[in-house]
Design a protein around this motif. Structure first.
Motif, PDB file in Angstrom:
ATOM      1  N   VAL A 463       0.860  -1.175   0.000  1.00 14.42           N
ATOM      2  CA  VAL A 463       0.000   0.000   0.000  1.00 14.42           C
ATOM      3  C   VAL A 463       0.902   1.232   0.000  1.00 14.42           C
ATOM      4  CG1 VAL A 463      -0.143   0.193   2.528  1.00 14.42           C
ATOM      5  CG2 VAL A 463      -2.004   1.088   1.116  1.00 14.42           C
ATOM      6  N   ARG A 464       0.406   2.283  -0.579  1.00 14.70           N
ATOM      7  CA  ARG A 464       1.133   3.553  -0.498  1.00 14.70           C
ATOM      8  C   ARG A 464       0.862   4.122   0.886  1.00 14.70           C
ATOM      9  NH1 ARG A 464       3.167   6.082  -5.032  1.00 14.70           N
ATOM     10  NH2 ARG A 464       3.880   8.233  -4.796  1.00 14.70           N
ATOM     11  N   GLY A 465       1.731   3.788   1.812  1.00 11.70           N
ATOM     12  CA  GLY A 465       1.513   4.073   3.215  1.00 11.70           C
ATOM     13  C   GLY A 465       1.946   5.459   3.634  1.00 11.70           C
ATOM     14  N   PHE A 466       1.908   5.675   4.943  1.00 13.69           N
ATOM     15  CA  PHE A 466       2.155   7.012   5.498  1.00 13.69           C
ATOM     16  C   PHE A 466       3.534   7.541   5.133  1.00 13.69           C
ATOM     17  CE2 PHE A 466       3.471  10.164   8.509  1.00 13.69           C
ATOM     18  CZ  PHE A 466       2.327  10.926   8.727  1.00 13.69           C
ATOM     19  N   GLU A 467       4.515   6.672   4.994  1.00 12.97           N
ATOM     20  CA  GLU A 467       5.869   7.155   4.731  1.00 12.97           C
ATOM     21  C   GLU A 467       5.923   8.067   3.511  1.00 12.97           C
ATOM     22  OE1 GLU A 467       7.976   3.670   2.157  1.00 12.97           O
ATOM     23  OE2 GLU A 467       7.663   3.227   4.272  1.00 12.97           O
ATOM     24  N   PHE A 468       5.042   7.828   2.524  1.00 14.12           N
ATOM     25  CA  PHE A 468       5.053   8.657   1.324  1.00 14.12           C
ATOM     26  C   PHE A 468       4.650  10.093   1.623  1.00 14.12           C
ATOM     27  CE2 PHE A 468       5.278   4.575  -0.689  1.00 14.12           C
ATOM     28  CZ  PHE A 468       5.944   4.812  -1.890  1.00 14.12           C
ATOM     29  N   LEU A 469       3.859  10.291   2.673  1.00 14.34           N
ATOM     30  CA  LEU A 469       3.453  11.654   3.037  1.00 14.34           C
ATOM     31  C   LEU A 469       4.646  12.498   3.450  1.00 14.34           C
ATOM     32  CD1 LEU A 469       0.731  10.032   3.219  1.00 14.34           C
ATOM     33  CD2 LEU A 469       0.113  11.542   5.088  1.00 14.34           C
ATOM     34  N   THR A 470       5.698  11.839   3.905  1.00 14.85           N
ATOM     35  CA  THR A 470       6.879  12.562   4.369  1.00 14.85           C
ATOM     36  C   THR A 470       7.822  12.927   3.225  1.00 14.85           C
ATOM     37  OG1 THR A 470       8.242  10.585   4.768  1.00 14.85           O
ATOM     38  CG2 THR A 470       6.721  11.251   6.509  1.00 14.85           C
ATOM     39  N   PHE A 471       7.537  12.409   2.024  1.00 17.20           N
ATOM     40  CA  PHE A 471       8.460  12.625   0.903  1.00 17.20           C
ATOM     41  C   PHE A 471       8.159  13.904   0.128  1.00 17.20           C
ATOM     42  CE2 PHE A 471       8.763   7.719   0.609  1.00 17.20           C
ATOM     43  CZ  PHE A 471       9.570   7.694   1.730  1.00 17.20           C
ATOM     44  N   ASN A 475       1.911  13.899  -2.049  1.00 13.69           N
ATOM     45  CA  ASN A 475       1.452  12.709  -1.336  1.00 13.69           C
ATOM     46  C   ASN A 475       0.630  13.090  -0.111  1.00 13.69           C
ATOM     47  OD1 ASN A 475       2.529  10.262  -2.684  1.00 13.69           O
ATOM     48  ND2 ASN A 475       4.485  11.280  -2.358  1.00 13.69           N
ATOM     49  N   ALA A 476       1.075  14.103   0.622  1.00 12.14           N
ATOM     50  CA  ALA A 476       0.329  14.540   1.801  1.00 12.14           C
ATOM     51  C   ALA A 476      -1.067  15.016   1.414  1.00 12.14           C
ATOM     52  CB  ALA A 476       1.094  15.648   2.525  1.00 12.14           C
ATOM     53  N   ASP A 477      -1.178  15.677   0.264  1.00  9.83           N
ATOM     54  CA  ASP A 477      -2.474  16.187  -0.174  1.00  9.83           C
ATOM     55  C   ASP A 477      -3.452  15.070  -0.523  1.00  9.83           C
ATOM     56  OD1 ASP A 477      -1.526  18.751   0.150  1.00  9.83           O
ATOM     57  OD2 ASP A 477      -1.078  19.060  -1.982  1.00  9.83           O
ATOM     58  N   GLN A 478      -2.929  13.925  -0.915  1.00  8.71           N
ATOM     59  CA  GLN A 478      -3.808  12.830  -1.346  1.00  8.71           C
ATOM     60  C   GLN A 478      -4.175  11.872  -0.220  1.00  8.71           C
ATOM     61  OE1 GLN A 478      -3.750  11.142  -5.286  1.00  8.71           O
ATOM     62  NE2 GLN A 478      -1.778  12.117  -5.695  1.00  8.71           N
ATOM     63  N   GLU A 479      -3.630  12.088   0.975  1.00 11.35           N
ATOM     64  CA  GLU A 479      -3.914  11.149   2.064  1.00 11.35           C
ATOM     65  C   GLU A 479      -5.405  10.949   2.320  1.00 11.35           C
ATOM     66  OE1 GLU A 479      -3.100  10.311   6.824  1.00 11.35           O
ATOM     67  OE2 GLU A 479      -2.668  12.294   5.976  1.00 11.35           O
ATOM     68  N   MET A 501      -1.710   7.146  12.008  1.00 12.85           N
ATOM     69  CA  MET A 501      -1.894   7.980  13.190  1.00 12.85           C
ATOM     70  C   MET A 501      -0.717   8.900  13.490  1.00 12.85           C
ATOM     71  SD  MET A 501      -3.141   6.969  17.031  1.00 12.85           S
ATOM     72  CE  MET A 501      -1.470   6.849  17.692  1.00 12.85           C
ATOM     73  N   CYS A 502      -0.822  10.090  12.921  1.00 14.43           N
ATOM     74  CA  CYS A 502       0.173  11.140  13.179  1.00 14.43           C
ATOM     75  C   CYS A 502      -0.542  12.410  13.592  1.00 14.43           C
ATOM     76  CB  CYS A 502       1.002  11.387  11.915  1.00 14.43           C
ATOM     77  SG  CYS A 502       2.192  12.714  12.081  1.00 14.43           S
ATOM     78  N   PHE A 503      -0.289  12.867  14.807  1.00 22.02           N
ATOM     79  CA  PHE A 503      -0.830  14.142  15.278  1.00 22.02           C
ATOM     80  C   PHE A 503       0.170  15.278  15.079  1.00 22.02           C
ATOM     81  CE2 PHE A 503      -2.674  11.019  18.488  1.00 22.02           C
ATOM     82  CZ  PHE A 503      -3.815  10.785  17.738  1.00 22.02           C
ATOM     83  N   SER A 504       1.435  14.935  14.997  1.00 25.99           N
ATOM     84  CA  SER A 504       2.478  15.944  14.823  1.00 25.99           C
ATOM     85  C   SER A 504       2.472  16.469  13.387  1.00 25.99           C
ATOM     86  CB  SER A 504       3.853  15.347  15.125  1.00 25.99           C
ATOM     87  OG  SER A 504       3.950  14.937  16.469  1.00 25.99           O
ATOM     88  N   GLU A 505       3.142  17.590  13.194  1.00 21.77           N
ATOM     89  CA  GLU A 505       3.332  18.075  11.832  1.00 21.77           C
ATOM     90  C   GLU A 505       4.448  17.272  11.172  1.00 21.77           C
ATOM     91  OE1 GLU A 505       1.051  20.078  10.620  1.00 21.77           O
ATOM     92  OE2 GLU A 505       0.213  19.963  12.642  1.00 21.77           O
ATOM     93  N   ILE A 506       4.351  17.109   9.873  1.00 22.83           N
ATOM     94  CA  ILE A 506       5.325  16.322   9.117  1.00 22.83           C
ATOM     95  C   ILE A 506       6.472  17.236   8.699  1.00 22.83           C
ATOM     96  CG2 ILE A 506       5.668  14.855   7.096  1.00 22.83           C
ATOM     97  CD1 ILE A 506       2.607  14.400   7.110  1.00 22.83           C
ATOM     98  N   PRO A 507       7.697  16.914   9.043  1.00 28.67           N
ATOM     99  CA  PRO A 507       8.817  17.780   8.663  1.00 28.67           C
ATOM    100  C   PRO A 507       8.837  18.058   7.164  1.00 28.67           C
ATOM    101  CG  PRO A 507       9.543  16.115  10.225  1.00 28.67           C
ATOM    102  CD  PRO A 507       8.135  15.760   9.852  1.00 28.67           C
ATOM    103  N   GLY A 508       8.781  19.331   6.811  1.00 32.56           N
ATOM    104  CA  GLY A 508       8.867  19.732   5.416  1.00 32.56           C
ATOM    105  C   GLY A 508       7.573  19.660   4.634  1.00 32.56           C
ATOM    106  N   GLN A 509       6.482  19.132   5.243  1.00 33.17           N
ATOM    107  CA  GLN A 509       5.210  19.008   4.536  1.00 33.17           C
ATOM    108  C   GLN A 509       4.093  19.569   5.410  1.00 33.17           C
ATOM    109  OE1 GLN A 509       6.015  17.931   1.639  1.00 33.17           O
ATOM    110  NE2 GLN A 509       7.954  16.976   2.225  1.00 33.17           N
ATOM    111  N   LYS A 510       2.965  19.873   4.777  1.00 30.15           N
ATOM    112  CA  LYS A 510       1.780  20.317   5.494  1.00 30.15           C
ATOM    113  C   LYS A 510       0.778  19.160   5.525  1.00 30.15           C
ATOM    114  CE  LYS A 510      -2.086  23.565   5.366  1.00 30.15           C
ATOM    115  NZ  LYS A 510      -2.758  24.651   4.609  1.00 30.15           N
TER     116      LYS A 510
END
Length: 645
Positions: A463-471, A475-479, A501-510
């Motif tokens: 699956v295209r998992g959470f790690e892609f949101l950090t890249f 990817n973050a927009d499509q979550e 489950m991430c409540f924190s902000e993602i480094p470098g992404q919104k």
């Protein structure tokens, strides 16, 4: 006299037509709702169709195999059709959507004969939630037979729509790690649309057909076959089976396409069918159709939750002091595991890992460690590397981990779906069971019922998992929409290591989702070990009622119920453990939505506790509620959880 002759000709013509094209053969589900019809054309081409009550879900679709030495898809004669017989099975699962599973179906075997004395049998099993069939090549042979291709097709009704995962081209992507089932789904596209990457569509494939739902996948994968998918072209909505690509073996000369001695049973072709999405979400057909486990000692198999540093902190955090902190974090949250990811062998070392494992046990936490799977199939550099592919090295490494007190392995970067790769997966599982190690496959193929055969297989990525949101931000927009399709597709066929489950902000992404959305994923997504993205500092900032909710979530689930939703838009799913229901809902759209829930579907309830988004997207509200009817406003890209009494 002339009239008598014409009558005789008509009778003979009718008899010949009947001989050339026998009457259809029917197999129905125990409740009579699902019906399969099998026919043979006068050219000897076998086909089947599927209906739910009076609604046709598959138009006549092809059956058959292309062997290296025989074409068993045409010129066939129906030689026998066994009587329909009931099939029943009951079993338990440790780490899937339902603990106690019960399977009922009607089974019928239909045999065709071809040229040169070759025969092909097709076994159908029709249950209340779907259709399964497999090919059987009888006889005995010492030399391996080869299947060059399947002639199996699935012809959807006109105007059907699909939620489909593009299948990647082998040896593409980062460090040649594709296909790893990590694309975004194409949602609601017309059946028959060519695949976007030119290689077809992965299983599972979801279709809305004539007001009903159909999920296509496969199950019962043993060592005699390759993983398959749907081919690139599907004219008039007729999808065909495609084998693994040439470069998806473990070595350049290892088998990719299927080969086996006789007798030979192929994997099951599976169609989960029903009038509502509840059938798709709740079905256990993939495990119903898979082999029971042969593992006798299962005491070491313990589902649970895990802390995990890599998602937000990356490789630099795989060091002794940080991982000790994450062990303390897991202990405080009452989670069973802490996953220590790539480079632990270089940045911590075996001796210090043994020390960490001892420390973790003192905190009632067990360690899981990462490995690179690769032999020659990709260029991923992360270590430990080149220790698992060769059998002697693998067994030695697993024995060493067991002696160190490590309880499980996360194995990454596999090379596709070739038959030799399917064998490698099972080699890893069997040797891990001998060392009493739990297994998590990443960069991997999909589950095909293996959680029943190998119950220590706790989860698989695919699956295209959470790690892609950090890249990147795209990817973050499509979550939100991506997460809203997964309960109906990927997670419907087995445990999924999305790492939620991430409540924190993602480094470098919104991050565009609300905290309520992220909290809901802890229940919405099922995984035998659920690896949480949130780090200790972020968890400390959350209100106590949120921390307590996550802390007290059960390690595994007993049952599942679909309550509401639509693929890619929103999803509400209930999961049960210890006689208590937990409900999670997400809104994947950019507009607010109101959801009305009928909780009477879950049995008697006195109400419970509700956690929703607060006034901002980064805080929460909680309140008690009573009754069985609940109407909730849900924020855009927001979510909620309920804990019922």
């Amino acid at each position: 006299m002339l009239k008598a002759s014409l009558t005789l000709v008509l009778i003979l013509t009718t008899m010949l037509a009947q001989a050339a094209a026998p009457e259809p053969i029917f197999i129905t589900s125990p409740d009579g709702a699902v019906r399969v019809s099998v026919s043979v054309t006068d050219q000897g081409k076998p086909s089947y169709s599927v209906a739910y009550k009076d609604t046709e879900l598959l138009r006549p679709s092809s059956l058959g195999l292309q062997l290296a030495d025989a074409d068993l898809s045409k010129g066939l004669k129906l030689t026998s059709a066994g009587k329909s017989a009931p099939v029943t099975d009951s079993y338990t699962l440790t780490n899937d959507k339902r603990a106690a599973c019960h399977y009922q179906a009607n089974r019928r075997e239909i045999t065709f004969s071809g040229s040169q004395g070759r025969t092909l049998s097709v076994v159908f099993q029709v249950s209340n939630d779907g259709v399964a069939f497999r090919y059987v090549l009888g006889g005995k042979s010492k030399e391996k037979q080869r299947i060059l291709g399947e002639k199996t097709t699935f012809k959807l009704p006109a105007a059907a729509k699909g939620w489909l995962h593009p299948h990647a081209v082998a040896q593409t992507g980062w460090s040649n790690t594709q296909p790893s089932y990590e694309e975004y789904y194409k949602m609601g596209i017309a059946a028959g649309t060519p695949s976007s990457l030119g290689q077809g569509w992965s299983f599972p494939a979801l279709f809305q057909a004539a007001g009903h739902w159909v999920l296509l996948t496969e199950a019962g994968m043993d060592r005699s076959y390759c993983g398959t998918h749907l081919a690139h072209l599907s004219p008039d909505g007729e999808y065909s089976i495609a084998f693994a690509q040439e470069r998806e073996g473990t070595t350049p000369t290892a088998p990719v396409a299927p080969e086996s001695t006789l007798p030979w049973n192929t994997p099951w072709r599976v169609l989960v069918v029903g009038p509502t999405l509840g059938t798709i979400v709740e079905s256990t057909l993939t495990t119903d159709l898979s082999a029971p486990t042969k593992i006798k000692d299962t005491a070491f198999i313990k589902p649970g939750k895990a802390s995990w540093s890599w998602a937000l902190l990356k490789d630099e955090a795989t060091v002794y002091d940080v991982q000790k902190n994450f062990i303390d974090y897991a202990a405080d949250m009452k989670w069973k595991y802490c996953l220590i990811d790539a480079l632990w062998d270089k940045q911590i070392g075996y001796d210090k890992m043994t020390e960490l494992a001892t420390y973790a046990r003192s905190k009632n936490v067990d360690l899981l460690v990462w490995y690179n799977s690769n032999g020659s199939w990709n260029k991923a550099p992360q270590t430990p590397i080149n220790v698992l592919f060769e059998p002697a090295s693998r067994k030695k490494e697993f024995a060493r981990l067991q002696q160190m007190g490590i309880k499980g392995v996360k194995i990454d970067f596999f090379g596709g779906d070739g038959q030799s790769m399917m064998n490698y997966y099972q080699d890893l599982l069997e040797d891990a069971a001998q060392a009493k190690l739990l297994v998590n496959f990443h960069g991997t193929t999909i589950p095909r019922g293996w959680t029943r055969t190998y119950p220590h297989l706790m989860t698989m990525e695919a699956v295209r998992g959470f790690e892609f949101l950090t890249f990147d931000q795209a990817n973050a927009d499509q979550e939100p929409t991506h997460c809203a399709v997964l309960p109906f597709t990927r997670n419907a066929v087995g445990p999924m290591d999305f790492t939620p489950m991430c409540f924190s902000e993602i480094p470098g992404q919104k991050r565009v989702t609300t905290n309520g959305f992220e909290l809901a994923l802890s229940v919405l997504f099922q995984s035998g070990i659920q690896h949480y993205v949130e780090v200790p500092e972020g968890m400390k900032k959350q209100p106590s009622f949120v921390v307590d909710f996550v802390r007290n979530l059960p390690p595994s689930w007993d049952d599942v119920k679909f309550l509401d939703g639509f693929p890619g838009e929103y999803a509400v799913v209930a999961r049960k453990a210890n006689n208590k229901w937990y409900v999670a809902g997400i809104n994947g759209t950019p507009t607010d939505r109101t959801i009305t829930l009928d909780l009477s579907k879950l049995g008697a309830t006195k109400g419970g506790t509700l956690i929703t988004d607060g006034t901002t997207n980064r805080d929460f509200n909680t309140r008690r509620f009573t009754g069985t009817a609940l109407t909730l406003p849900v924020k855009a890209r927001g979510g909620f959880v309920l804990e019922l009494n």
